[in-house]
Scaffold this active site. Structure first.
Site, PDB file in Angstrom:
ATOM      1  N   GLY A   7       0.597  -1.095   0.118  1.00 59.66           N
ATOM      2  CA  GLY A   7      -0.138  -0.098   0.003  1.00 59.66           C
ATOM      3  C   GLY A   7       0.984   1.321  -0.054  1.00 59.66           C
ATOM      4  N   ALA A  10      -0.134   7.614   0.753  1.00 65.51           N
ATOM      5  CA  ALA A  10       0.722   8.710   1.636  1.00 65.51           C
ATOM      6  C   ALA A  10       1.538   7.918   2.839  1.00 65.51           C
ATOM      7  CB  ALA A  10      -0.223   9.641   2.140  1.00 65.51           C
ATOM      8  N   GLY A  12       2.420   4.771   3.302  1.00 66.85           N
ATOM      9  CA  GLY A  12       3.352   3.873   2.819  1.00 66.85           C
ATOM     10  C   GLY A  12       4.587   4.560   2.077  1.00 66.85           C
ATOM     11  N   ASN A 102      -5.787   2.728  10.837  1.00 64.57           N
ATOM     12  CA  ASN A 102      -6.565   3.686  11.727  1.00 64.57           C
ATOM     13  C   ASN A 102      -7.554   2.695  12.338  1.00 64.57           C
ATOM     14  OD1 ASN A 102      -5.154   6.242  12.106  1.00 64.57           O
ATOM     15  ND2 ASN A 102      -6.052   6.723  10.113  1.00 64.57           N
ATOM     16  N   LYS A 188      -6.184   7.502  19.884  1.00 59.71           N
ATOM     17  CA  LYS A 188      -6.051   7.825  18.510  1.00 59.71           C
ATOM     18  C   LYS A 188      -7.370   8.304  17.853  1.00 59.71           C
ATOM     19  CE  LYS A 188      -3.909   9.100  14.513  1.00 59.71           C
ATOM     20  NZ  LYS A 188      -3.495   7.960  13.741  1.00 59.71           N
ATOM     21  N   ASN A 192      -9.426  11.144  15.572  1.00 59.88           N
ATOM     22  CA  ASN A 192      -9.664  10.627  14.258  1.00 59.88           C
ATOM     23  C   ASN A 192     -11.323  10.802  14.126  1.00 59.88           C
ATOM     24  OD1 ASN A 192      -7.658   9.892  12.889  1.00 59.88           O
ATOM     25  ND2 ASN A 192      -7.323   7.842  13.572  1.00 59.88           N
ATOM     26  N   ASN A 196     -11.962  13.522  11.322  1.00 59.32           N
ATOM     27  CA  ASN A 196     -12.139  13.006   9.807  1.00 59.32           C
ATOM     28  C   ASN A 196     -13.547  12.980   9.646  1.00 59.32           C
ATOM     29  OD1 ASN A 196      -9.885  11.450   8.248  1.00 59.32           O
ATOM     30  ND2 ASN A 196      -9.643  10.712  10.805  1.00 59.32           N
ATOM     31  N   SER A 258      -7.217  12.518   6.106  1.00 55.94           N
ATOM     32  CA  SER A 258      -7.213  11.378   5.274  1.00 55.94           C
ATOM     33  C   SER A 258      -8.774  10.986   4.592  1.00 55.94           C
ATOM     34  CB  SER A 258      -6.389  10.021   5.777  1.00 55.94           C
ATOM     35  OG  SER A 258      -7.224   9.473   6.721  1.00 55.94           O
ATOM     36  N   GLU A 270     -13.326   4.538   5.545  1.00 54.82           N
ATOM     37  CA  GLU A 270     -13.005   3.850   6.426  1.00 54.82           C
ATOM     38  C   GLU A 270     -13.987   3.830   7.736  1.00 54.82           C
ATOM     39  OE1 GLU A 270      -8.592   2.652   6.924  1.00 54.82           O
ATOM     40  OE2 GLU A 270      -8.700   4.783   6.883  1.00 54.82           O
TER      41      GLU A 270
END
Length: 308
Positions: A7, A10, A12, A102, A188, A192, A196, A258, A270
């Site tokens: 993957g 961004a 990776g 995440n 986290k 997130n 997000n 993201s 996600e």
């Protein structure tokens, strides 16, 4: 030591690129960028210093790659069902899996399929994005919070964690150990879940959300709910942690989270790992994440519309 990066978006691209830049033997599994990267290499514009890797070990098929000592999984969690055929080819008995993903649930999923494989996760605190084929922009931050997965939650600081930290020595990336990976994942999520989700619903960057008082109040309310959920699940996060994260984000470069970039590029969101799994987990402990559920339901609608 051979390192695979599965993957090369961004995340990776930046971490795998930095490892290759300092001389590690890194092998990149690419999809849409394969031909471009094979011809032109990988470009990283970073606050740590721009660099170009004119020649990288680029592959389009896992079957063409060597077995590796460390496999960095930087796919979105929406693609985890595609992992097994890739990992079956790349894994050796002593391989370490390092997830840079995440949300909740990824470790349990992989542990079921590869119970004898060392499984670590890194929670990435970084502002970066892919701005073109084989071209990564790193705006700010970059630290990784690293933990080893254990079904008993408390794995401590392990030799495998120290070995991964040693890999990243001299990259400019700081590695911070956490003895309890699931606790760190909930911490986290305190960032997130609000940033997000609201960035997609309101089509705003981080500073756009922070500078409007109504949005800022909503960010705090969502953060406080995630903290309460985590505490119901047996973890300990202090109430003031919401304001710690908020003030840290105030100091960051303006950034599109993201999930907003995924939405703008019509990629699946996600939702399962970042929203529905925490909502279910908290509900099993008797806590209703009602505000988070409202955000998740709106995102599910937008995600469905986006697919059409």
């Amino acid at each position: 030591m051979k390192i695979a990066v599965v993957g090369v978006g961004a995340i990776g691209g930046i971490y795998g690129g930095l490892l290759a830049h300092i001389g590690h033997d890194v092998h990149f599994l690419l999809h849409s960028d394969f031909e471009h990267v094979q011809r032109n290499g990988l470009r990283v514009d970073s606050v740590l210093g721009d660099f170009q890797l004119p020649k990288v070990n680029a592959y389009q098929h896992a079957a063409d790659m060597p077995q590796c000592d460390v496999i960095i999984v930087a796919l979105k969690t929406t693609a985890n069902m595609q992992l097994a055929p890739i990992l079956d080819v790349l894994l050796k008995p002593e391989t370490t899996l390092l997830l840079l993903q995440n949300g909740l649930g990824a470790e349990e999923f992989l542990a079921q399929h590869y119970p004898d494989t060392s499984l670590l996760s890194g929670l990435c605190f970084i502002c970066c994005s892919k701005i073109g084929p084989g071209h990564i922009l790193h705006l700010d931050q970059g630290a990784i919070r690293l933990g080893e997965y254990s079904p008993q939650q408390e794995a401590g600081i392990t030799p495998k964690m120290r070995a991964i930290a040693e890999l990243f020595a001299n990259t400019g990336i700081s590695i911070h150990f956490t003895p309890n990976l699931l606790q760190a994942r909930w911490e986290k999520l305190v960032w997130n879940i609000p940033f997000n989700g609201l960035s997609v619903i309101l089509q705003q960057s981080t500073q756009g959300l922070l500078t409007d008082r109504h949005c800022r109040d909503l960010l705090v309310e969502l953060m406080e709910e995630v903290i309460e959920a985590a505490n119901h699940c047996g973890f300990t996060i202090q109430a003031h942690y919401a304001h710690v994260l908020l003030h840290a984000t105030d100091k960051m470069a303006d950034y599109q989270p993201s999930m907003l970039l995924d939405y703008q590029n019509k990629r699946p969101l996600e939702l399962e790992s970042i929203y529905w799994e925490p909502i279910r987990t908290a509900a099993e402990r008797g806590f209703n994440m009602s505000k988070t559920r409202v955000i998740a339901q709106q995102l599910a609608f937008l995600d469905q519309q986006n697919k059409q």
